[in-house]
Design an enzyme around this catalytic site. Structure first.
Site, PDB file in Angstrom:
ATOM      1  N   ASP A  71      -7.837  -5.603   9.008  1.00 43.60           N
ATOM      2  CA  ASP A  71      -6.705  -4.778   8.382  1.00 43.60           C
ATOM      3  C   ASP A  71      -5.550  -5.120   9.446  1.00 43.60           C
ATOM      4  O   ASP A  71      -5.836  -5.403  10.390  1.00 43.60           O
ATOM      5  CB  ASP A  71      -7.125  -3.249   8.286  1.00 43.60           C
ATOM      6  CG  ASP A  71      -5.762  -2.655   7.946  1.00 43.60           C
ATOM      7  OD1 ASP A  71      -4.970  -2.732   6.765  1.00 43.60           O
ATOM      8  OD2 ASP A  71      -5.574  -1.576   8.690  1.00 43.60           O
ATOM      9  N   ASP A  73      -1.903  -3.106   9.353  1.00 42.79           N
ATOM     10  CA  ASP A  73      -1.327  -2.138   9.983  1.00 42.79           C
ATOM     11  C   ASP A  73      -2.165  -0.991  10.854  1.00 42.79           C
ATOM     12  O   ASP A  73      -3.095  -0.477  10.081  1.00 42.79           O
ATOM     13  CB  ASP A  73      -0.522  -1.317   8.638  1.00 42.79           C
ATOM     14  CG  ASP A  73       0.523  -2.119   7.912  1.00 42.79           C
ATOM     15  OD1 ASP A  73       0.875  -3.346   8.621  1.00 42.79           O
ATOM     16  OD2 ASP A  73       1.082  -1.800   6.849  1.00 42.79           O
ATOM     17  N   THR A 178      -4.472  -7.191   4.075  1.00 41.49           N
ATOM     18  CA  THR A 178      -3.517  -6.472   4.162  1.00 41.49           C
ATOM     19  C   THR A 178      -2.866  -6.277   2.727  1.00 41.49           C
ATOM     20  O   THR A 178      -2.853  -7.021   1.903  1.00 41.49           O
ATOM     21  CB  THR A 178      -2.563  -6.716   5.022  1.00 41.49           C
ATOM     22  OG1 THR A 178      -1.344  -5.820   5.156  1.00 41.49           O
ATOM     23  CG2 THR A 178      -2.178  -8.116   5.095  1.00 41.49           C
ATOM     24  N   ASP A 246      -8.195   0.894  10.331  1.00 38.65           N
ATOM     25  CA  ASP A 246      -7.978   2.053  10.804  1.00 38.65           C
ATOM     26  C   ASP A 246      -7.677   3.200   9.745  1.00 38.65           C
ATOM     27  O   ASP A 246      -7.763   4.483  10.056  1.00 38.65           O
ATOM     28  CB  ASP A 246      -6.437   2.154  11.359  1.00 38.65           C
ATOM     29  CG  ASP A 246      -5.433   1.917  10.352  1.00 38.65           C
ATOM     30  OD1 ASP A 246      -4.754   2.829  10.214  1.00 38.65           O
ATOM     31  OD2 ASP A 246      -5.256   1.208   9.613  1.00 38.65           O
TER      32      ASP A 246
END
Length: 318
Positions: A71, A73, A178, A246
């Site tokens: 991922d 961000d 993403t 995250d």
């Protein structure tokens, strides 16, 4: 990426749109990765980040049936890439100050609420897409290169970068996955020496954005569909692959692979990871790590494909 009109009928189910978005992202990622594989092999030692301490014994060297999916961000990059891109577009007068203020409020709303109202997201998506409608893909790509140097290059987490490099050193491919526009994600992947990127695909015809998406934003379940599609095309064994994120929104993607990692996790993902004995890494300072309950602006980067999503504007409702 050009696409035919029948690819995005409104009457498709949400699941069907997720599959379509995933397959479109996988196709775009495979095409773009071939363009800079040679550059990745030619990277010098000076270009690679120093290895973080206590690296895991995984990945297995020479296991080419495995790959890694990261991922972007708050996993690879501090903050939302699309927000940084929005700053760059504002600097280049793509939109006005009042629109920048709306974008800033949009970011704050997502961080505090941590939820995505479908109607609200639709407004944002349509506003962002309208910004790039009629612009050439090549124009936005060129601007994206400049903005990466201005706002993004110094926001890469060294620890996560070292994890990605470990997979590359083991002879494995490494992909960004993403909700950000695939063009933006591809620029970041190339600059980091990664294999390629899966991202939200905006429709273009003859190199010009039409203002439509192919499928839906590459977010949540759509990410898992993209990874599944790419793994099939690349003959990968997902049970031997790794995924890093995250956000709890990426649990579908993390659950798809044999080696899931929670990186700088939000509260829900941290709890989920501990319950399932997933590996965790937190590269934030103590103060930032204490704020894991405030999620990143997940999904905002999915708003427009081709860099336009950078200006996730909130249209005035009737």
């Amino acid at each position: 990426m050009a696409a035919l009109g029948w690819l995005t009928p409104r009457r498709r189910s949400s699941t069907a749109r997720s599959v379509l978005a995933g397959e479109a992202a996988a196709e775009a990622a495979r095409k773009t990765s071939q363009q800079f594989e040679a550059d990745a092999r030619a990277r010098t030692d000076a270009d690679t980040a120093p290895a973080a301490p206590a690296e895991p014994v995984f990945p297995v060297v020479g296991d080419v049936s495995a790959a890694a999916f990261f991922d972007l961000d708050n996993t690879v990059m501090q903050g939302a890439a699309i927000f940084h891109f929005g700053r760059g577009l504002y600097k280049r007068k793509f939109f006005q100050r009042r629109e920048l203020a709306r974008f800033a409020w949009q970011q704050t709303w997502f961080r505090i609420a941590g939820v995505e109202d479908p109607e609200h997201m639709q407004d944002v998506r349509e506003s962002a897409l309208s910004i790039v409608k009629g612009h050439r893909v090549s124009e936005l790509m060129s601007i994206g290169e400049e903005i990466y140097d201005e706002y993004m290059a110094d926001r890469i987490w060294p620890g996560t970068r070292a994890l990605a490099q470990a997979h590359l050193d083991a002879g494995q491919k490494v992909w960004l996955v993403t909700a950000a526009p695939v063009e933006t994600a591809t620029i970041i992947a190339r600059r980091l020496g990664l294999t390629g990127a899966l991202g939200t695909v905006a429709e273009s015809v003859d190199g010009v954005y039409t203002g439509k998406l192919v499928g839906e934003p590459l977010h949540g379940p759509a990410k898992a569909e993209a990874v599944r599609a790419l793994a099939g095309a690349e003959n990968l064994d997902l049970s031997r692959c790794a995924a890093y994120s995250d956000s709890h929104n990426d649990i579908p993607m993390l659950s798809l692979v044999g080696h899931p990692y929670a990186i700088n996790p939000d509260t829900k993902l941290r709890k989920h990871a501990r319950e399932r004995d997933w590996r965790l890494r937190d590269y934030r300072t103590g103060r930032k790590a204490a704020k894991v309950g405030i999620p990143a602006a997940a999904g905002v980067g999915a708003l427009a494909g081709g860099t336009a999503a950078a200006v996730a504007l909130h249209r005035r409702r009737r």
